[in-house]
Scaffold this motif. Structure first.
Motif, PDB file in Angstrom:
ATOM      1  N   VAL A  12       0.844  -1.185   0.000  1.00 15.99           N
ATOM      2  CA  VAL A  12       0.000   0.000   0.000  1.00 15.99           C
ATOM      3  C   VAL A  12       0.887   1.246   0.000  1.00 15.99           C
ATOM      4  N   ILE A  13       0.487   2.232  -0.790  1.00 18.51           N
ATOM      5  CA  ILE A  13       1.221   3.495  -0.848  1.00 18.51           C
ATOM      6  C   ILE A  13       0.311   4.611  -0.351  1.00 18.51           C
ATOM      7  N   ARG A  14       0.830   5.433   0.542  1.00 17.74           N
ATOM      8  CA  ARG A  14       0.115   6.634   1.003  1.00 17.74           C
ATOM      9  C   ARG A  14       0.793   7.853   0.388  1.00 17.74           C
ATOM     10  N   VAL A  15      -0.014   8.709  -0.221  1.00 22.91           N
ATOM     11  CA  VAL A  15       0.523   9.922  -0.818  1.00 22.91           C
ATOM     12  C   VAL A  15      -0.267  11.134  -0.335  1.00 22.91           C
ATOM     13  N   HIS A  16       0.393  12.285  -0.380  1.00 23.23           N
ATOM     14  CA  HIS A  16      -0.280  13.548  -0.090  1.00 23.23           C
ATOM     15  C   HIS A  16      -0.465  14.269  -1.412  1.00 23.23           C
ATOM     16  N   ALA A  17      -1.711  14.457  -1.806  1.00 24.42           N
ATOM     17  CA  ALA A  17      -2.035  15.071  -3.100  1.00 24.42           C
ATOM     18  C   ALA A  17      -3.189  16.051  -2.907  1.00 24.42           C
ATOM     19  N   PRO A  18      -2.938  17.197  -2.265  1.00 23.67           N
ATOM     20  CA  PRO A  18      -4.039  18.125  -1.947  1.00 23.67           C
ATOM     21  C   PRO A  18      -4.723  18.719  -3.167  1.00 23.67           C
ATOM     22  N   GLU A  58       3.423  -0.066 -10.728  1.00 24.70           N
ATOM     23  CA  GLU A  58       2.047  -0.319 -11.181  1.00 24.70           C
ATOM     24  C   GLU A  58       1.040   0.499 -10.386  1.00 24.70           C
ATOM     25  N   LEU A  59       1.225   0.552  -9.064  1.00 22.59           N
ATOM     26  CA  LEU A  59       0.280   1.307  -8.243  1.00 22.59           C
ATOM     27  C   LEU A  59       0.330   2.795  -8.575  1.00 22.59           C
ATOM     28  N   LEU A  60       1.533   3.358  -8.654  1.00 26.07           N
ATOM     29  CA  LEU A  60       1.648   4.792  -8.916  1.00 26.07           C
ATOM     30  C   LEU A  60       1.241   5.130 -10.344  1.00 26.07           C
ATOM     31  N   SER A  61       1.565   4.262 -11.296  1.00 20.59           N
ATOM     32  CA  SER A  61       1.154   4.514 -12.677  1.00 20.59           C
ATOM     33  C   SER A  61      -0.363   4.483 -12.816  1.00 20.59           C
ATOM     34  N   THR A 111      -2.308  -4.636  -4.171  1.00 22.09           N
ATOM     35  CA  THR A 111      -1.543  -5.798  -4.608  1.00 22.09           C
ATOM     36  C   THR A 111      -1.887  -6.972  -3.701  1.00 22.09           C
ATOM     37  N   GLU A 112      -1.876  -8.153  -4.247  1.00 21.02           N
ATOM     38  CA  GLU A 112      -2.238  -9.349  -3.474  1.00 21.02           C
ATOM     39  C   GLU A 112      -1.343 -10.490  -3.931  1.00 21.02           C
ATOM     40  N   ILE A 113      -0.420 -10.874  -3.060  1.00 28.19           N
ATOM     41  CA  ILE A 113       0.606 -11.842  -3.415  1.00 28.19           C
ATOM     42  C   ILE A 113       0.573 -12.979  -2.410  1.00 28.19           C
ATOM     43  N   GLU A 114       0.521 -14.221  -2.901  1.00 22.21           N
ATOM     44  CA  GLU A 114       0.486 -15.385  -2.017  1.00 22.21           C
ATOM     45  C   GLU A 114       1.872 -15.603  -1.408  1.00 22.21           C
ATOM     46  N   SER A 115       2.133 -14.850  -0.352  1.00 23.93           N
ATOM     47  CA  SER A 115       3.443 -14.907   0.278  1.00 23.93           C
ATOM     48  C   SER A 115       3.364 -14.309   1.662  1.00 23.93           C
ATOM     49  N   SER A 116       4.171 -14.836   2.580  1.00 22.04           N
ATOM     50  CA  SER A 116       4.296 -14.255   3.919  1.00 22.04           C
ATOM     51  C   SER A 116       5.513 -13.342   4.014  1.00 22.04           C
ATOM     52  N   ASP A 117       6.072 -12.986   2.871  1.00 25.23           N
ATOM     53  CA  ASP A 117       7.249 -12.124   2.813  1.00 25.23           C
ATOM     54  C   ASP A 117       6.903 -10.726   3.314  1.00 25.23           C
ATOM     55  N   ARG A 149     -11.997   2.602  -7.960  1.00 23.50           N
ATOM     56  CA  ARG A 149     -11.325   1.357  -8.323  1.00 23.50           C
ATOM     57  C   ARG A 149     -11.072   1.344  -9.819  1.00 23.50           C
ATOM     58  N   LEU A 150      -9.891   0.856 -10.185  1.00 29.54           N
ATOM     59  CA  LEU A 150      -9.518   0.781 -11.588  1.00 29.54           C
ATOM     60  C   LEU A 150      -9.380  -0.680 -11.981  1.00 29.54           C
ATOM     61  N   VAL A 151     -10.153  -1.102 -12.974  1.00 31.40           N
ATOM     62  CA  VAL A 151     -10.054  -2.473 -13.475  1.00 31.40           C
ATOM     63  C   VAL A 151      -8.660  -2.680 -14.048  1.00 31.40           C
ATOM     64  N   HIS A 152      -8.024  -3.757 -13.617  1.00 33.01           N
ATOM     65  CA  HIS A 152      -6.624  -4.000 -13.950  1.00 33.01           C
ATOM     66  C   HIS A 152      -6.465  -5.479 -14.271  1.00 33.01           C
ATOM     67  N   PRO A 153      -5.630  -5.834 -15.259  1.00 31.64           N
ATOM     68  CA  PRO A 153      -5.524  -7.245 -15.645  1.00 31.64           C
ATOM     69  C   PRO A 153      -4.899  -8.147 -14.585  1.00 31.64           C
ATOM     70  N   ARG A 154      -4.073  -7.586 -13.681  1.00 31.37           N
ATOM     71  CA  ARG A 154      -3.399  -8.438 -12.689  1.00 31.37           C
ATOM     72  C   ARG A 154      -4.132  -8.482 -11.365  1.00 31.37           C
ATOM     73  N   TYR A 155      -4.612  -7.317 -10.892  1.00 27.34           N
ATOM     74  CA  TYR A 155      -5.333  -7.288  -9.620  1.00 27.34           C
ATOM     75  C   TYR A 155      -6.121  -5.989  -9.544  1.00 27.34           C
ATOM     76  N   PRO A 156      -7.192  -5.964  -8.762  1.00 21.97           N
ATOM     77  CA  PRO A 156      -7.991  -4.738  -8.665  1.00 21.97           C
ATOM     78  C   PRO A 156      -7.230  -3.660  -7.907  1.00 21.97           C
ATOM     79  N   LEU A 157      -7.176  -2.473  -8.477  1.00 28.93           N
ATOM     80  CA  LEU A 157      -6.480  -1.344  -7.853  1.00 28.93           C
ATOM     81  C   LEU A 157      -7.497  -0.361  -7.284  1.00 28.93           C
ATOM     82  N   TYR A 158      -7.143   0.270  -6.190  1.00 29.58           N
ATOM     83  CA  TYR A 158      -8.046   1.261  -5.613  1.00 29.58           C
ATOM     84  C   TYR A 158      -7.278   2.515  -5.225  1.00 29.58           C
TER      85      TYR A 158
END
Length: 363
Positions: A221-227, A276-279, A259-265, A236-245
């Protein structure tokens, strides 16, 4: 509120579910001890790295009907829960806007069919609305006519996750019948509750040694300040890999994720996910090009094999709650209400009504 058959409780884990449970038990008259491996800011909790969107219809794209029904129940419960807190918490129900670029129209068509099917199966949900460019501009003037089509899901909501965690802590600190134990990890085996005591385990992935079926699902997750970006509701933006919000929070802050990754990393976010998120955010509104990145965070959500929450009773005096996956804020009020019914009656009529009819038996 029903009378509980005990007057003391130890709650393990002070994430979202643990704080809600501790507060409900204390208000029911129990002496409550809350234990957490971390500190009061919930830095290690999955709930801190979240957008806290309350979107049962939108989530039906990947979630079963029981989750949708629990989410709809929670949407009606959050206002009363938040009103009972002394500290204000940002909350809105302005709906969800779903958008897509032309190249993703086929995926958007598939999504619309899924949401229409959900609406037919759960008719209490407000109906999805199709919107054209003018309709999108009316809902979000800042988007202009950049998108030709979209879907609007009325009455879906969101809240400020970090403000809520703080408000719950402040509430607990003010109660004379609550003891808070920070940097004090505990497991159910550390307790021998008597007849009038209970242990409530809400540790998320911290409970994996006692609940081996749990796994982590990584989110970034990315937090940005964009006043200068004027979006007013979750988009929400339809995306081929995962749903973005993109979820707007108070003070010109936006949470961008899913992003949703099957990992405990738990290592830092990857370059690919960050780009991908920022774009995607920039493609929705060019104003994000001048946003300031406040935080790039990763966390793993506690998830069971069927991606559904579950209750377990290792003994008659221990209740374990886990597996809220990516839906923690959307499900928490329903899980709280079910847990209080389990503790009072040994069963939950609400769980049966909403379709969460099974509890796991420890291996």
């Amino acid at each position: 509120m029903k009378t509980l058959p005990f007057d003391a409780a130890s709650v393990l884990g002070a994430g979202l579910m643990g704080r809600l449970m501790a507060l409900a038990l204390a208000r029911a008259g129990c002496q409550v001890a809350l234990f957490d491996a971390g500190g009061p800011e919930a830095d290690g909790a999955a709930a801190r790295v979240a957008a806290a969107m309350l979107a049962p219809l939108a989530e039906s794209a990947i979630a079963p009907l029981s989750v949708v029904r629990m989410g709809h129940h929670a949407l009606g419960r959050w206002p009363a829960l938040l009103a009972s807190l002394a500290t204000p918490v940002f909350f809105q129900r302005e709906g969800t806007l779903v958008l897509w670029h032309r190249q993703d129209a086929a995926e958007a068509t598939r999504l619309a069919r899924v949401l229409e099917r959900t609406g037919a199966q759960v008719p209490e949900l407000p109906a999805m609305q199709r919107v054209d460019a003018a309709g999108i501009a009316a809902l979000e003037p800042a988007l202009g006519t950049r998108f030709a089509q979209g879907l609007f899901l009325p009455e879906e909501g969101q809240l400020d996750n970090r403000a809520l965690l703080t408000a719950l802590r402040v509430e607990l600190e003010a109660l004379p019948n609550v003891q808070l134990h920070w940097h004090a990890p505990r497991a159910p085996g550390d307790f021998t509750p008597g007849a009038h005591e209970r242990v409530i385990d809400c540790r998320g992935l911290g409970a994996r040694p006692q609940w081996p079926a749990l796994r982590g699902v990584r989110g970034e997750v990315i937090r940005v300040h964009a006043p200068e970006v004027g979006l007013t509701r979750p988009t929400r933006l339809v995306h081929p890999r995962y749903p973005l919000y993109i979820a707007p929070k108070p003070g010109g802050v936006f949470v961008i994720g899913a992003t949703e990754i099957e990992s405990s990393d738990m290592s830092p976010a990857s370059v690919r996910s960050t780009l991908e998120l920022l774009s995607a955010a920039y493609a929705v509104h060019s104003g994000f090009g001048e946003a300031r990145i406040l935080e790039i965070a990763t966390q793993c959500r506690p998830t069971l094999p069927d991606n559904l929450p579950a209750f377990r009773h290792p003994t008659s005096r221990v209740l374990q709650i886990n597996g809220l996956y990516r839906h923690g804020f959307m499900l928490a009020p329903a899980i709280l209400d079910m847990a209080m019914e389990w503790l009072a009656d040994g069963r939950s009529a609400l769980a049966e009504r909403l379709g969460l009819t099974t509890t796991e038996t420890p291996a």
